[in-house]
Enzyme design. Sequence first.
Site, PDB file in Angstrom:
ATOM      1  CB  SER A  29      63.497  30.552   5.996  1.00 50.30           C
ATOM      2  OG  SER A  29      64.208  29.359   6.198  1.00 50.30           O
TER       3      SER A  29
ATOM      4  CG  ASP B 205      61.144  26.449  12.468  1.00 53.16           C
ATOM      5  OD1 ASP B 205      62.104  25.753  12.103  1.00 53.16           O
ATOM      6  OD2 ASP B 205      60.763  27.463  11.864  1.00 53.16           O
TER       7      ASP B 205
ATOM      8  CG  HIS C 184      61.027  26.274   8.552  1.00 52.34           C
ATOM      9  ND1 HIS C 184      61.642  27.258   9.277  1.00 52.34           N
ATOM     10  CD2 HIS C 184      61.412  26.464   7.264  1.00 52.34           C
ATOM     11  CE1 HIS C 184      62.380  27.997   8.478  1.00 52.34           C
ATOM     12  NE2 HIS C 184      62.242  27.551   7.247  1.00 52.34           N
TER      13      HIS C 184
END
Length: 320
Positions: A161, A259, A289
């Site tokens: 991320s 995502d 995600h």
Amino acid sequence: MNSANPVDPELLPALALFPPLDFANATLPGLRAGLMTMMSTVPAPDGLPVSVHERMIAGPAGAPQVRVLEYRPANAAGPLPAILHIHPGGYVIGAPEMMDTVNRELALDLGCAVFSVDYRLAPETRYPGALDDCYAALAWLHTEAAALGLDTRRIGVKGESAGGGLAAALCLLARDRGDLALAFQHLHYPMLDDRTGVQPDGNPNATDLVWSPAQNQFGWSALLGGAPGGADVPPYAAPARATDLAGLPPTFLSVGALDLLAEEGLDYARRLVRAGVPLELHVYPGAFHGFDMAETARIAVAAKHASRQSLQRAMQAPTT
């Protein structure tokens, strides 16, 4: 997979692992404290012969020291390959302890050292503070490689991320400065482009699960010190802004198809291929995600296997 609910059913129970993140400047202290409390209640895996040490290294000029958690197999003989790990958290929350179990297992399974950076968070520290901390850690690994028992030819970077975004930015910065080598970049659903969630033509199939446009905009605004999507955002802050990706290290990139960050990851992957960078790309259907937190779901197991196999290949000793 139900067409009315595109999420892989095996992933749905994992949503309970993600606490709601109502980002605002006033709520960040509480969110951070709650996250640290939650992490402190997670016991370390039993019986893993991995040593863990906290190190304090010199930070960027005029900045505080940088805390680094070091993981290595017990009684491992060097020189070892190494992973510089950069944790997730939208640039505004998180700590190396978030990935403690994963990093212990990586060190043991791959016979490598893992160094996870406790970089400074936004908005208290804006760009380039976090990147400078990561660069300081990379420089330390190279400078102290002999004392640490590391093979400088096999040092790479891994992040998830926001950590994936910082990992990509670190590779750009190291390439352009030309003084520190990276053998690979390993990017899990990386946060690369401040324009995602701002532009009106976003992916219509993306979900708001775990990471929403509002959270994404808050993270970028905190990092940049202003609204995301402007014309003057530097590529070392948002790697998707880089116009030249040639000369970057071999890359692994994985993302879930649902995502919010899927399209920016896919576009970065396309541009890496066009720049001649060796690339391994994985897109996981029905995945949101952070989906790989669902450890027993078949798709998460497959993602973990692909990641480990790629890291193992990336850290093989050069033949010359």
